[in-house]
Motif scaffolding. Structure first.
Motif, short mmCIF file in Angstrom:
data_model
loop_
_atom_site.label_atom_id
_atom_site.label_comp_id
_atom_site.label_asym_id
_atom_site.label_seq_id
_atom_site.Cartn_x
_atom_site.Cartn_y
_atom_site.Cartn_z
N HIS A 161 0.82 -1.21 0.00
CA HIS A 161 0.00 0.00 0.00
C HIS A 161 0.85 1.27 0.00
O HIS A 161 0.41 2.33 0.41
CB HIS A 161 -1.01 -0.06 1.16
CG HIS A 161 -1.91 -1.23 0.99
ND1 HIS A 161 -2.94 -1.25 0.07
CD2 HIS A 161 -1.84 -2.48 1.52
CE1 HIS A 161 -3.48 -2.44 0.07
NE2 HIS A 161 -2.84 -3.22 0.94
N CYS A 171 -7.52 1.99 -4.41
CA CYS A 171 -7.22 0.71 -3.77
C CYS A 171 -8.23 0.47 -2.65
O CYS A 171 -8.79 1.41 -2.10
CB CYS A 171 -5.80 0.77 -3.21
SG CYS A 171 -5.29 -0.70 -2.34
N CYS A 173 -7.76 -0.21 0.31
CA CYS A 173 -7.33 0.35 1.59
C CYS A 173 -7.76 1.81 1.73
O CYS A 173 -7.62 2.40 2.79
CB CYS A 173 -5.81 0.24 1.74
SG CYS A 173 -4.90 1.44 0.75
N CYS A 178 -1.75 2.45 -5.14
CA CYS A 178 -0.93 1.57 -4.29
C CYS A 178 -0.23 0.52 -5.16
O CYS A 178 -0.79 0.06 -6.16
CB CYS A 178 -1.82 0.82 -3.30
SG CYS A 178 -2.54 1.87 -2.04
ZN LIG Z 1 -3.79 0.30 -0.81
#
Ligand SMILES: [Zn+2]
Length: 298
Positions: A161, A171, A173, A178
């Protein structure tokens, strides 16, 4: 001295009795289908630990567990488990400790793998290293001055990440661009599908590249070059002795390793680039069990 190492995976829980030389001498495997509930899985783990100790007849000093996803290794809490419904903020360490009178530690699986490579694998005799696992997710573990670096809230090492561009795809996250969004399994396979006009496996992509197929070589070179962008930053920042590349995707071997080494040599700062060795992981399929078994000593 023997310890039990447990690799808690999304499809299997792999368990093994590990000796003090890092050899797995006794194994158990539990399937973890998505229909499995939390209490059943915890009971199955307890019963299998008891069974391993009983059947092997060995004196076991502790149990280490590597968990996919975020954990609080100090408090022994698993924040969530991707495949098991209702698994949220489970105090796994205290639950297991109540049932088993053994020393017990848990950590995320990439930290466990990193410890395994550090003690018994490609990172032996290195006090500063970074271990990368390339698969569906891209994970990382960091050893600094001979110790696992966990970070302020036990969440360090998320190399997958690290953003490698200012703008790019979103992404899961919450981040943008990332590394994992470019070189996670799914994205490599998507690119292969576009290039070859149909679904192909990573193994096929590797063998095509090894036989000289230009489109396949170009995909692997691009994966290595994207990875290099993140690793050049890590080489400059941490000045590691070694970077160890593991996980399923690393089976592409020199197809990734060679362009990666070239890029790091060309782009990283001279002293750090000269010092760092880029190598493949050594422990392969047993890395998770062996690494987890070391958590009780770390
Ligand atoms: Zn990420």
């Amino acid at each position: 001295m023997y310890t039990v190492g447990i690799d808690l995976g999304a499809t299997f829980v792999k368990m093994g009795l590990v000796d003090d030389k890092g050899k797995v001498c006794f194994r158990r495997k539990i399937e973890t289908p998505s229909s499995l509930n939390k209490a059943f899985l915890i009971d199955a783990i307890i019963n299998n630990i008891r069974d391993i100790i009983k059947v092997s007849g060995k004196k076991v000093s502790g149990v280490g567990i590597g968990v996919p996803g975020p954990v609080d290794s100090k408090k022994g809490i698993v924040h969530y488990f991707p495949n098991i419904k209702g698994w949220k903020e489970v105090p796994l360490k205290s639950i297991l400790k109540k049932k088993l009178s053994l020393d017990l530690e848990l950590d995320n699986d990439v930290n466990a793998i990193t410890l395994g490579e550090f003690v018994f694998g490609a990172g032996k005799y290195c006090d500063n290293l970074v271990c990368i696992t390339l698969g569906t997710g891209v994970g990382g573990g960091i050893i600094i001055d001979g110790k696992l670096y966990r970070g302020g809230s036990m969440a360090a090492g998320e190399i997958g990440h690290m953003p490698i561009n200012e703008i790019g795809p979103k992404c899961n996250c919450g981040g943008i661009a990332c590394l994992e969004r470019y070189i996670g399994n799914r994205y490599i396979l998507e690119r292969a599908k576009n290039a070859f006009g149909g679904n192909i496996t990573l193994e096929t992509l590797t063998s095509l590249a090894k036989s000289g197929n230009k489109k396949a070589v170009a995909i692997w070179t691009d994966v290595a070059e994207k990875l290099a962008v993140a690793l050049v930053g890590i080489v400059n920042l941490l000045n590691p002795d070694k970077i160890i590349i593991g996980g399923g995707v690393s089976k592409a071997g020199s197809l990734i390793l060679n362009p990666l080494k070239r890029q790091i040599k060309a782009r990283a700062m001279k002293d750090q680039a000269k010092h760092v060795k880029i190598v493949l992981a050594k422990l392969s399929a047993d890395a998770g069990i062996i690494g987890a078994s070391l958590l009780t000593h770390s």
